[in-house]
Each structure stands twice: as C-alpha cells, then as structure tokens.
Design a protein around this motif. Sequence first.
Motif, PDB file in Angstrom:
ATOM      1  N   ASP A 274      40.163  45.740  89.553  1.00 16.09           N
ATOM      2  CA  ASP A 274      40.492  45.595  90.978  1.00 16.09           C
ATOM      3  C   ASP A 274      40.136  46.869  91.751  1.00 16.09           C
ATOM      4  OD1 ASP A 274      41.526  43.907  93.091  1.00 16.09           O
ATOM      5  OD2 ASP A 274      43.383  45.036  93.053  1.00 16.09           O
TER       6      ASP A 274
ATOM      7  N   HIS B 138      47.703  43.294  95.682  1.00 18.39           N
ATOM      8  CA  HIS B 138      47.090  42.579  94.561  1.00 18.39           C
ATOM      9  C   HIS B 138      47.932  42.705  93.297  1.00 18.39           C
ATOM     10  CE1 HIS B 138      42.788  42.706  96.469  1.00 18.39           C
ATOM     11  NE2 HIS B 138      43.650  41.984  97.176  1.00 18.39           N
ATOM     12  N   SER B 139      48.521  43.866  93.080  1.00 12.89           N
ATOM     13  CA  SER B 139      49.362  44.056  91.885  1.00 12.89           C
ATOM     14  C   SER B 139      50.583  43.143  91.912  1.00 12.89           C
ATOM     15  CB  SER B 139      49.795  45.517  91.748  1.00 12.89           C
ATOM     16  OG  SER B 139      50.807  45.834  92.691  1.00 12.89           O
TER      17      SER B 139
ATOM     18  N   GLY C  37      50.307  40.100  93.122  1.00  9.08           N
ATOM     19  CA  GLY C  37      49.764  38.743  93.160  1.00  9.08           C
ATOM     20  C   GLY C  37      49.564  38.214  94.566  1.00  9.08           C
TER      21      GLY C  37
ATOM     22  N   SER D 120      38.655  42.895  86.613  1.00 11.02           N
ATOM     23  CA  SER D 120      40.068  43.066  86.256  1.00 11.02           C
ATOM     24  C   SER D 120      40.623  44.425  86.695  1.00 11.02           C
ATOM     25  CB  SER D 120      40.261  42.885  84.751  1.00 11.02           C
ATOM     26  OG  SER D 120      39.504  43.849  84.048  1.00 11.02           O
TER      27      SER D 120
ATOM     28  N   ASN E 155      39.650  34.173  95.169  1.00 14.72           N
ATOM     29  CA  ASN E 155      40.752  35.011  94.696  1.00 14.72           C
ATOM     30  C   ASN E 155      40.782  36.301  95.502  1.00 14.72           C
ATOM     31  OD1 ASN E 155      38.699  36.609  93.668  1.00 14.72           O
ATOM     32  ND2 ASN E 155      38.965  35.911  91.570  1.00 14.72           N
TER      33      ASN E 155
ATOM     34  N   HIS F 235      47.340  35.384  90.529  1.00 12.71           N
ATOM     35  CA  HIS F 235      47.198  36.318  89.411  1.00 12.71           C
ATOM     36  C   HIS F 235      46.027  35.871  88.544  1.00 12.71           C
ATOM     37  CE1 HIS F 235      51.119  38.188  90.185  1.00 12.71           C
ATOM     38  NE2 HIS F 235      51.565  36.973  90.424  1.00 12.71           N
ATOM     39  N   GLY F 236      45.395  36.820  87.881  1.00 18.45           N
ATOM     40  CA  GLY F 236      44.340  36.506  86.915  1.00 18.45           C
ATOM     41  C   GLY F 236      43.249  35.624  87.494  1.00 18.45           C
ATOM     42  N   ASP F 237      43.044  34.468  86.887  1.00 15.77           N
ATOM     43  CA  ASP F 237      41.977  33.557  87.307  1.00 15.77           C
ATOM     44  C   ASP F 237      42.410  32.547  88.358  1.00 15.77           C
ATOM     45  OD1 ASP F 237      40.208  34.779  85.560  1.00 15.77           O
ATOM     46  OD2 ASP F 237      40.679  33.406  83.913  1.00 15.77           O
ATOM     47  N   SER F 238      43.623  32.687  88.883  1.00 20.17           N
ATOM     48  CA  SER F 238      44.107  31.758  89.907  1.00 20.17           C
ATOM     49  C   SER F 238      43.221  31.829  91.147  1.00 20.17           C
ATOM     50  CB  SER F 238      45.532  32.096  90.327  1.00 20.17           C
ATOM     51  OG  SER F 238      46.411  31.999  89.248  1.00 20.17           O
TER      52      SER F 238
END
Length: 184
Positions: free
Chosen positions: A177, A45-46, A48, A175, A106, A80-83
């Motif tokens: 995670d 996840h870090s 992406g 956020s 996500n 990443h983020g809100d993707s």
Amino acid sequence: MQTEGVQIKSSWGELFLHLEREGIFLEDTASFYLAEITLALAHLHSLGIIYRDLKPENVMLSAHGHIKLTDFGLCKESIHGDSVTHTFCGTVEYMAPEILSRKGYNRAVDWWSLGILLYDMLTGSPPFTANNRKKTIDKILKAKPVFPQYLTPDARDLLKKLLKKIPAHRLGSGSADAADIQVT
C-alpha cells in the motif's frame, strides 16, 4: 512556517483556495502535502476504508500548515485484501478509470486520486479535463496525461506511476500500500 527547508502555507482553509490563489505549488510544497495525505490515506486503508473523494476541496490546512482530510461521506468501509466495491461515486476529474468503467475497485482508486491531486498542485488543473462530463470520462479512460516541460524528472516519474490506468500496475496497489509510495 518552515519545515526542513519547505515553505508551508501558514493560513488555514481548503487546499483548493490556496491552490486557486497560488495557481500552482512549488514541488517541495506539493511534496509536503503529498506526504501528509499519503499518511492519512494509509491510515484509512489500514482500517479497511477507501476514501474515494480526494480532491483539493476535501483537504483542509490547519493553522500550522498541516493537512486534514474532510468529508468522509463517500468512504467505503470493510474493504480488506482482495475485496472490491462497485459504487459509482466521486468527482469525475479525480475518479479512477476502474470506477468509471464500473469494473469493481479497491483502495488503488485513492492512489489514482492522489496522482491527480499532485498533478493539480503542480500544474494548476487536473490532467484530464474537457468541456463536458462525457469527454472528461473519455479522456480519463483513454488519454495519456501530458506533462509540462517544467516538471522535474522525479515529479514526472511519480505521476506516471500513480496514473497507471491498470490498477494492478499503479504505485500503491500492492500489499505494501502506502509504503511503496513512501519509498519513491
């Protein structure tokens, strides 16, 4: 092999084969594997990357009893983020409701699959199964998981938090995670 009082399987191979042989894992063994899988997913996840195919067949045990994720063919990069992404993929019993409903998703799907895998390790099968694919999907989308009486309150609590059908309510979906899972 002992690790802080936890009996770790010392023979290598798929987690699936060990689970099939044992039937279920003791909670401390399942917790050890859960912690290592959480670290692996956090690392992905870090970067992406969403893994999207967490299941016992894709978790290997090293000769020392540590996990290694395999089969990265369904991974999605650049999330990443809100993707979000919309690809319908994975193994149905381990797929999150948002994949099945094709709403876009996500990294929270990996935490759902982690909850399914934990349930499988502690009970011997995923919580939502049926005799055909459509019924399995209906259960994932609509049914609540049934927790055996022998599960400890801590195990039940963690499973309930990971198996939230609404991704925004799922443990690990924020956020922070994996950090939220690690402190639970």
